[in-house]
Design an enzyme around this catalytic site. Structure first.
Site, PDB file in Angstrom:
ATOM      1  N   ASP A  91      73.320 223.351   2.811  1.00  0.00           N
ATOM      2  CA  ASP A  91      74.393 222.536   3.397  1.00  0.00           C
ATOM      3  C   ASP A  91      74.918 221.503   2.406  1.00  0.00           C
ATOM      4  O   ASP A  91      75.014 220.309   2.724  1.00  0.00           O
ATOM      5  CB  ASP A  91      73.906 221.822   4.660  1.00  0.00           C
ATOM      6  N   GLU A  93      79.877 225.337  13.131  1.00  0.00           N
ATOM      7  CA  GLU A  93      78.988 224.212  12.815  1.00  0.00           C
ATOM      8  C   GLU A  93      79.367 223.656  11.458  1.00  0.00           C
ATOM      9  O   GLU A  93      80.364 224.060  10.856  1.00  0.00           O
ATOM     10  CB  GLU A  93      77.526 224.674  12.805  1.00  0.00           C
TER      11      GLU A  93
END
Length: 544
Positions: free
Chosen positions: A45, A210
């Site tokens: 991420d 997301e």
């Protein structure tokens, strides 16, 4: 794998002595091009901010501490670790909190300060800030308290107002796939507005939406985010004239005809040279989530990434004045008064875990195995000294000494995950067993290590037993080695560092909770009482 000896010679001639050149992976081809991944290690991420011609990257760290790694680059291709923004998140925990903690942080620069926001799905939304990203960061501030918050990004508008976008963890709150925007105070420390759902992934065919990142460009509010899942998903771009939507959307990067699975979430960078780039991760299973770099084309009014929406494996480097080739540090001689930045613990650090020394080694103390009945299992041991897997293929070699002060203490070199294996030593009545330990599913707390005894070694020094205490036993200069290739691990050992013997068979690498395998050291004690033993780790070296 392009770091041939000739290339390494060129690299090191361009770099100052403090800069690290990896033997096992460098993305810079030395001819003005790069090959993905630009960081071939588990920086899940990733998010990046540009400040002048400096770039700063952070990534998810979950339970691993220190957390919120900070990496620096001058060209988006060559990266080095310069610090961490988080030192504590589980101060009262005595065992590893797998898959908890820091989820998908964002890093921003605002009014002369660097900010990092992240969601902890069990506690809420946090923020830390600093004026010096390589220095100390302030203590975390809880911006919003509650369950389910993940993947948070702030946006400071031209009028000084601040907005925050976030995703949701189904495992904590019972839903996901939607993105929420709310207003924060101008200083970004607290929520002052109500949450508003601005996008529904399920309703638009973009399941598991997301990891949103929030931007503003040419009067449009932009949210860039992945959907479709980690391994098989794609990147979305959505825009609106209001931070609260409604948003129109397009897919701007997906696997297409390439062999790159994902590609998953990351961050957009606009450079001072007028170029646009996107750093994202690719999930490589037991190797973790590695970082890729793609060019971004805005000519259509949308941020089309890579090669017309498909990822590049190789491309020209971003414009930059830098000629330095540098990689994240892997090898450690343990000659510093500070622990190398590549190392992390499985939980908040405690001084009883281990300490640096002024004598050229790191001392790791044995840790009492957490209460798991009769199980001998490393899964919840917090004091393992570990670092990320640095490449698809490499060898890790270490030299260490073991001082045992209690019966059955055992130590060694481990490839740690939910399916782990290790090579090491366990104390016996008369000496030590050289062992291979393998655990095919360590998350099952009733599953004990499979132990293979490879050799027996006599102690090089043995003390006199005291009343109620076993004799202290030492063994010096044991060399341990692991070799990794094709998601498999092989082990070897040596007494003199020259003649090596294979230990055990070949073992599969596994994954952890949202992370890949990690490599490093363990030292544990199955006894409930008694003195701590320790290993003195002389050095740890990564090579071909």
């Amino acid at each position: 794998m392009k770091c041939i000896l000739l290339f390494l010679s060129l690299v090191c001639s361009l770099s100052v002595s403090a800069q690290y050149c990896s033997e096992v992976w460098s993305p810079d081809n030395g001819d003005g091009t790069y090959t993905n991944p630009v960081i071939n290690a588990d920086y899940s991420d990733p998010d990046v901010v540009a400040v002048g011609d400096d770039y700063y990257l952070t990534a998810s760290s979950f339970n691993c501490m220190p957390g919120l790694p900070i990496l620096h680059s001058k060209d988006l291709v060559n990266w080095e670790i310069i610090g961490h923004a988080l030192r504590s998140q589980f101060p009262d925990s005595v065992r590893t909190q797998h898959g908890m903690g820091v989820y998908a942080p964002s890093i921003r620069y605002h009014s002369g300060e660097f900010y990092i926001y992240w969601g902890d799905p069990d506690r809420g939304i946090f923020m830390v800030k600093t004026k010096d990203p390589a220095g100390e960061w302030e203590k975390p501030v809880m911006v919003v308290e509650g369950l389910g918050y993940i993947d948070t990004t702030p946006l400071w508008d031209e009028d000084g107002r601040c907005y925050l976008v976030n995703g949701w963890a189904n495992s904590r709150i019972g839903f996901n796939g939607v993105l929420t925007v709310r207003e924060l105070s101008a200083d970004g420390t607290r929520a002052i507005g109500e949450p508003c759902i601005v996008f529904d992934g399920d309703a638009t065919g973009n399941v598991t939406t997301e990891g949103p990142k929030f931007y503003k460009r040419d009067g449009w509010y932009w949210i860039l985010c992945p959907a479709g899942g980690v391994a098989g998903g794609w990147q979305l771009a959505m825009r609106s004239k209001s931070p609260y939507g409604p948003y129109e959307w397009k897919r701007v990067l997906e696997r297409g005809k390439t062999t790159m699975n994902g590609p998953h979430q990351g961050g957009w960078i606009h450079t001072k040279y007028g170029e646009d780039w996107f750093i994202h991760f690719q999930d490589k299973g037991p190797y973790g989530r590695v970082c890729h770099l793609q060019p971004v084309d805005w000519s259509s009014g949308w941020p089309v990434m890579g090669n017309a929406g498909e990822p590049y494996w190789k491309f020209r480097k971003p414009k930059s004045d830098s000629k330095t080739i540098v990689n994240p540090v892997e090898t450690d001689e343990f000659d510093s008064s500070k622990l190398g930045m590549q190392w992390q613990w499985q939980n908040d650090y405690k001084e009883s875990y281990g300490q640096v020394t002024s004598m050229g080694f790191f001392r790791l103390f044995t840790y009492a195995l957490p209460e798991l009945g009769d199980v001998s299992n490393l899964w919840y041991v917090p004091n393992m000294l570990l670092q990320k897997i640095p490449a698809d293929e490499f060898t890790a070699t270490t030299k260490l000494s073991f001082c045992s002060r209690n019966s059955d203490q055992y130590v060694g070199l481990v490839c740690m995950s939910a399916e782990y294996s290790s090579v090491g030593l366990q104390r016996t009545e008369d000496g030590y067993e050289l062992q291979i330990r393998h655990n095919p599913n360590a998350m099952r707390t009733h599953l004990t290590d499979e132990v293979l005894t490879v050799d027996t070694l006599k102690p090089t020094q043995k003390g006199t037993p005291r009343k109620g205490r076993p004799a202290e036993m030492h063994i010096k200069d044991v060399y341990l080695r692991m070799s990794i290739k094709d998601s498999k691990v092989n082990y070897a050992y040596s007494i003199d560092g020259k003649k090596w013997k294979k230990a055990g068979g070949e073992y599969a690498m596994g994954k952890g909770r949202w992370i890949g395998s990690k490599i490093g050291f363990f030292a544990v004690d199955p006894n409930k009482t008694g003195r701590k033993g320790f290993i003195d780790i002389d050095w740890f070296r990564i090579s071909r």
